[in-house]
Design a protein around this motif. Structure first.
Motif, PDB file in Angstrom:
ATOM      1  N   ALA A 162       0.822  -1.210   0.000  1.00 23.13           N
ATOM      2  CA  ALA A 162       0.000   0.000   0.000  1.00 23.13           C
ATOM      3  C   ALA A 162       0.856   1.260   0.000  1.00 23.13           C
ATOM      4  N   GLY A 163       1.904   1.259   0.806  1.00 23.20           N
ATOM      5  CA  GLY A 163       2.773   2.438   0.896  1.00 23.20           C
ATOM      6  C   GLY A 163       3.438   2.763  -0.419  1.00 23.20           C
ATOM      7  N   ASN A 164       3.815   1.722  -1.188  1.00 18.25           N
ATOM      8  CA  ASN A 164       4.451   1.932  -2.482  1.00 18.25           C
ATOM      9  C   ASN A 164       3.517   2.644  -3.447  1.00 18.25           C
ATOM     10  N   ALA A 165       2.244   2.205  -3.480  1.00 19.61           N
ATOM     11  CA  ALA A 165       1.287   2.784  -4.423  1.00 19.61           C
ATOM     12  C   ALA A 165       1.028   4.254  -4.131  1.00 19.61           C
ATOM     13  N   PHE A 166       0.659   4.569  -2.887  1.00 22.42           N
ATOM     14  CA  PHE A 166       0.330   5.958  -2.566  1.00 22.42           C
ATOM     15  C   PHE A 166       1.590   6.820  -2.431  1.00 22.42           C
ATOM     16  N   GLY A 167       2.685   6.199  -1.986  1.00 22.11           N
ATOM     17  CA  GLY A 167       3.946   6.927  -1.963  1.00 22.11           C
ATOM     18  C   GLY A 167       4.383   7.307  -3.362  1.00 22.11           C
ATOM     19  N   SER A 168       4.126   6.421  -4.332  1.00 23.29           N
ATOM     20  CA  SER A 168       4.476   6.711  -5.722  1.00 23.29           C
ATOM     21  C   SER A 168       3.623   7.829  -6.298  1.00 23.29           C
TER      22      SER A 168
END
Length: 312
Positions: A70-76
């Motif tokens: 999840a962090g990767n998607a929204f962080g991206s």
């Protein structure tokens, strides 16, 4: 540690090479087919540059590392908008942008992320049903791009000489470049994590900073190359399209397969901030039909504060 640094550099080189030629191939296809730059940026280019995020999040979900998925998607999304779009709009603001091209994509993005925020806040996770809905949303988004492309030409697309362009050849180059971006980003991410873990950085911080930045490097290189080559709207379309695909595919695929539990910080910080930075990028352009350096500076400032807050 020395090998990790070396492989990190190799990954960076592959991304630079892939990003350079990917822009040329995508624009050549757009010219030959009469597709507006912002449309090819939001579809073909963004799908190629989003492959690293899709792989990382899906792998993380299977490995049980939900914070990374999840962090990767929204962080991206935050990185793509606040850092990449912020940087490119500060260097060279987009001019003569067709507002209707952004209007429906912006509405699609905001509707999707609002639904995801509500779902995440109420349930604390993205279950298989949400994953299937997001994948269905991707099919609908792809159909909308095809349906609306005919009426979305902008000023940069007019009076272009297509010359002797071989579409099959350019498609082949596009696939090879996407593969280079894919391999390069994975080398960057894997070895970046090793370096970060050596320093003792927590998993979520690694996800929203190191991994998000690493998997967003294809978008960064592609956007910069677009500016250098004079195709600014390709870069803008790439960022917006990549953000939509981050929600529909990077979250949708692992959620449909295994479900994704969410951390509080993701729901309360990362997702609302992703919505905010996209509003800062898109809303002024809808009214002015062009961006400004002020937007770029504001977005860069937000990204710096976000990174500092994440580490603190």
């Amino acid at each position: 540690m020395g090998l990790a640094v070396l492989l990190f550099i190799v990954g960076l080189i592959l991304i630079c090479l892939g990003g350079d030629r990917l822009v040329d191939a995508a624009v050549a296809i757009a010219k030959k087919a009469g597709i507006p730059q912002i449309v090819v940026g939001a579809t073909i280019v963004s799908l190629g540059t989003t492959l690293p995020e899709i792989l990382v999040s899906t792998t993380a979900a299977f490995d049980g590392s939900a914070a990374i998925a999840a962090g990767n998607a929204f962080g991206s999304i935050i990185c793509n908008t606040a850092l990449i779009a912020g940087l490119t709009q500060t260097i060279r603001p987009s001019k003569k942008v067709e507002a209707k091209s952004l209007l429906w994509r912006g509405a699609f993005f905001f509707a999707t992320i609002l639904i995801m925020i509500i779902c995440g806040y109420v349930t604390g996770s993205f279950g298989r049903l949400m994953g299937i809905a997001l994948l269905a949303g991707f099919v609908f988004y792809a159909w909308l791009n095809v349906k609306r492309s005919a009426g979305e030409a902008d000023e940069e697309d007019k009076e272009e000489d297509t010359g002797d362009i071989s579409v099959p050849k350019q498609l082949g180059i596009l696939v090879i470049c996407a593969a280079l971006l894919y391999v390069g980003a994975n080398l960057l991410v894997d070895n970046g994590i090793l370096i970060a873990e050596t320093i003792g950085v927590p998993e979520r911080v690694i996800a929203v900073t190191f991994i998000a930045l690493g998997t967003s490097l294809p978008e960064l290189v592609t956007s910069i190359m677009s500016l250098v080559k004079g195709y600014g709207n390709v870069g803008l379309g790439n960022v917006i399209g990549a953000n939509i695909l981050n929600m529909l595919l990077v979250i949708g695929i692992p959620a449909a397969v295994a479900g994704i539990p969410l951390e509080k910080q993701t729901v309360l910080v990362d997702m609302p901030l992703a919505l905010l930075v996209m509003a800062v990028l898109i809303v002024p352009i809808l009214f002015r039909k062009k961006s400004s350096r002020v937007q770029g500076v504001v977005l860069l400032g937000i990204y710096v504060m976000y990174c500092v807050a994440s580490f603190i």
